[in-house]
Design an enzyme around this catalytic site. Structure first.
Site, PDB file in Angstrom:
ATOM      1  N   LYS A 190      42.762  62.428  27.165  1.00 26.81           N
ATOM      2  CA  LYS A 190      41.779  61.355  26.871  1.00 26.81           C
ATOM      3  C   LYS A 190      42.172  60.394  27.810  1.00 26.81           C
ATOM      4  CE  LYS A 190      41.355  57.723  25.259  1.00 26.81           C
ATOM      5  NZ  LYS A 190      40.973  56.186  25.741  1.00 26.81           N
ATOM      6  N   GLU A 246      55.691  56.416  28.106  1.00 23.62           N
ATOM      7  CA  GLU A 246      55.800  55.445  29.305  1.00 23.62           C
ATOM      8  C   GLU A 246      54.911  54.234  29.001  1.00 23.62           C
ATOM      9  OE1 GLU A 246      55.314  53.409  32.241  1.00 23.62           O
ATOM     10  OE2 GLU A 246      54.295  55.407  33.186  1.00 23.62           O
ATOM     11  N   GLU A 286      54.448  40.827  29.986  1.00 24.36           N
ATOM     12  CA  GLU A 286      53.971  41.649  30.953  1.00 24.36           C
ATOM     13  C   GLU A 286      52.601  41.081  31.336  1.00 24.36           C
ATOM     14  OE1 GLU A 286      53.512  46.275  32.248  1.00 24.36           O
ATOM     15  OE2 GLU A 286      52.913  45.740  30.296  1.00 24.36           O
ATOM     16  N   CYS A 298      52.977  49.373  35.839  1.00 27.20           N
ATOM     17  CA  CYS A 298      53.608  49.121  34.843  1.00 27.20           C
ATOM     18  C   CYS A 298      55.395  49.033  35.473  1.00 27.20           C
ATOM     19  CB  CYS A 298      54.014  50.308  33.829  1.00 27.20           C
ATOM     20  SG  CYS A 298      54.160  52.015  34.720  1.00 27.20           S
ATOM     21  N   GLY A 331      50.872  53.638  28.656  1.00 26.74           N
ATOM     22  CA  GLY A 331      50.089  52.546  28.378  1.00 26.74           C
ATOM     23  C   GLY A 331      50.748  51.361  27.823  1.00 26.74           C
ATOM     24  N   SER A 332      50.465  50.482  27.142  1.00 28.65           N
ATOM     25  CA  SER A 332      50.919  49.177  26.456  1.00 28.65           C
ATOM     26  C   SER A 332      52.045  49.821  25.558  1.00 28.65           C
ATOM     27  CB  SER A 332      49.823  48.309  25.947  1.00 28.65           C
ATOM     28  OG  SER A 332      49.558  49.017  24.791  1.00 28.65           O
ATOM     29  N   THR A 333      52.901  48.951  25.300  1.00 35.23           N
ATOM     30  CA  THR A 333      54.075  48.984  24.428  1.00 35.23           C
ATOM     31  C   THR A 333      53.234  48.849  22.763  1.00 35.23           C
ATOM     32  OG1 THR A 333      55.651  48.086  25.935  1.00 35.23           O
ATOM     33  CG2 THR A 333      56.049  48.034  23.546  1.00 35.23           C
ATOM     34  N   GLU A 334      52.398  48.264  22.815  1.00 33.23           N
ATOM     35  CA  GLU A 334      51.765  47.830  21.410  1.00 33.23           C
ATOM     36  C   GLU A 334      51.156  49.010  20.969  1.00 33.23           C
ATOM     37  OE1 GLU A 334      48.283  45.026  19.521  1.00 33.23           O
ATOM     38  OE2 GLU A 334      48.652  45.049  21.403  1.00 33.23           O
ATOM     39  N   GLY A 353      51.770  52.008  22.389  1.00 34.99           N
ATOM     40  CA  GLY A 353      53.119  52.947  22.045  1.00 34.99           C
ATOM     41  C   GLY A 353      53.565  53.027  20.703  1.00 34.99           C
TER      42      GLY A 353
END
Length: 487
Positions: A193, A267, A398, A301, A245-248, A250
């Site tokens: 995706k 990651e 970030e 990143c 992608g973003s930590t949120e 993830g």
């Protein structure tokens, strides 16, 4: 600032003439479907969305939006293809990967233009960095396909099954290669995706797969927004989840797969420290700082978004850095002279502006070179902040844009403490002439990748990944195979 959009600059009579790459080298269809079981098809509910050029805000194409039924169809196609694909000898799988790599090389000009149009990054970067690395990853993992017994994961390691892969918008094609190449080499099949704002190069890659004769269902591509990604991650037919992608997001994925047998690699975000000591070569360090934070508009990143400079050379370094920033060219991503392209989306531009404004409101000193930005599209001038403390939002959060926060230190111990004072742990850079200091620092920095006297250098044979809120697992190198093998 020298700028192709502002050609009259009395301070510098030697202006670069525009050198645009032709967008006619790639043909963009007015609409694209989902790539499932070797064929393009409309979404079951007929839902579509538009992808736009961030440099001009023009609509590039209309793309199918996959729902739950479409994701299920793609996963079932991948499951059906898995038996035959995993049973192929590694040398046979390698032939397909080699073929894909060669086609990517042959069509690299098309892909580079497409990537710059859809993403906003300068053509120099997509042409000279992204595309060579994409081909290199497929070549590299093609070489591993028949050597899995010797990868260090036991005799006769087995593939996991169907991999659900969700990739970001900052390096659309490169992140695709990072995910798909090791998965196929290990014998898995894939449902991928791409990001909602940058689906076109992934859909182009679907055509590359068909051109390479890849068996139907081995690679499937479903386009859509976050809801499509959530459907893919939660699907019971997925054996392995890979996300960049973003930590949120993830964290949400980790919650979704908790309690299941799915293997996961994440990651995520970063807030890297680029550390410059008083014995560093100033000009070389400045180039590394610029590459570290302004490459790909800071949409990286592992960007060196925190500059930690030894107090005794702060003024000298900042003077040199500002001189260099005045020469950066912001403008048309398809111009071969452009250094900094467009911000990927209106949403990302709003976030960058919010955090930059917060930096000023909290007392940091903002500086940017004079820069005439294009009237349409999403743009942000390269910016640095001085007088930053570790309490500032711009030093903690970030930004994912061309914004550099400058902090100082006196001793190596203080540099380590400040560098590690972040919830992230993806990368770091060290600038010094002393090899012993590099080794001492690197062993103490909680970062997955530490560069010495350089920054943002990647190689398919080298593993990449982070600690803490930067995720877990490694991509690239021999280590990148482990995530796709039952070991």
């Amino acid at each position: 600032m020298t700028n192709p959009t502002n050609p009259t600059n009395p301070a510098n009579p030697f202006e670069y003439a525009p050198a645009p790459e032709s967008r006619s080298v790639v043909e963009i269809a007015p609409s694209y479907g989902l790539f499932i079981d070797g064929e393009f098809a409309e979404a079951a509910d007929g839902k579509v969305f538009k992808t736009v050029s961030p440099a001009t805000e023009e609509s590039l194409s209309e793309v199918a939006h996959a729902g739950a039924e479409d994701v299920d169809r793609a996963v079932r196609a991948a499951r059906k293809a898995f038996g035959k694909w995993s049973a192929l000898p590694g040398a046979e799988r390698a032939k397909y990967l080699f073929r894909i790599a060669r086609i990517v090389q042959e069509r690299s000009r098309e892909l580079a233009v497409l990537e710059s149009l859809d993403n906003g990054k300068p053509i120099r970067e997509s042409r000279d960095v992204d595309l060579p690395l994409v081909a290199a990853h497929f070549f590299y993992y093609a070489g591993w396909a028949d050597k899995l017994d010797y990868a260090g994961y036991g005799r006769d390691p087995r593939p996991l099954g169907v991999a659900g892969q969700v990739i970001p918008w900052n390096f659309p094609l490169l992140m695709l290669a990072w995910k798909i190449a090791p998965a196929l080499a290990a014998g898995n099949t894939v449902v991928l995706k791409p990001a909602e704002t940058t689906p076109l190069s992934a859909l182009f890659f679907a055509d590359v797969c068909r051109q390479a004769g890849l068996p139907r269902g081995v690679v499937n591509i479903v386009t859509g927004d976050g809801s499509t990604g959530a459907e893919l991650v939660a699907h019971p037919g997925i054996d392995k989840v890979a996300f960049t992608g973003s930590t949120e997001v993830g964290k949400a994925i980790a919650r979704t797969v908790a309690g299941t047998e799915k293997k996961v690699t994440l990651e995520l975000g970063g807030k890297a420290a680029n550390i410059v000591f008083d014995d560093a070569p100033i000009d070389q360090a400045v180039e590394g700082i610029v590459s570290g934070i302004f490459f790909n508009q800071g949409h990286v990143c592992c960007a060196g978004s925190r500059l930690l400079v030894q107090e005794s050379i702060q003024d000298e370094l900042l003077d040199a850095l500002k001189r260099r920033m005045r020469t950066l060219r912001v403008g048309d991503p398809l111009d071969k002279n452009t250094d900094i392209g467009a911000i990927n989306s209106a949403e990302q531009l709003a976030r960058i502006r919010t955090l930059a404004d917060a930096g000023e409101a909290e007392g940091a000193e903002r500086w940017a070179p004079e820069c005439a930005l294009p009237s349409s599209g999403y743009w942000f001038a390269p910016t640095l902040f001085t007088g930053v403390t570790q309490a500032h939002r711009i030093a903690r959060e970030e930004i994912f844009g061309p914004v550099l926060s400058v902090l100082t230190f006196r001793t190596p111990q203080e540099a380590v403490a400040k560098a590690n004072n972040t919830p992230y742990g993806l990368s770091a850079g060290i600038w010094t002439e002393k090899g012993s200091r590099i080794l001492w620092m690197a062993s103490r920095l909680r970062a997955g990748v530490v560069w010495s006297n350089t920054f943002n250098k990647f190689d398919p044979a080298s593993p990449f990944g982070g600690y803490k809120e930067s995720g877990y697992g490694r991509e690239g190198g021999r280590h990148g195979l482990e995530a796709y093998l039952d070991v």
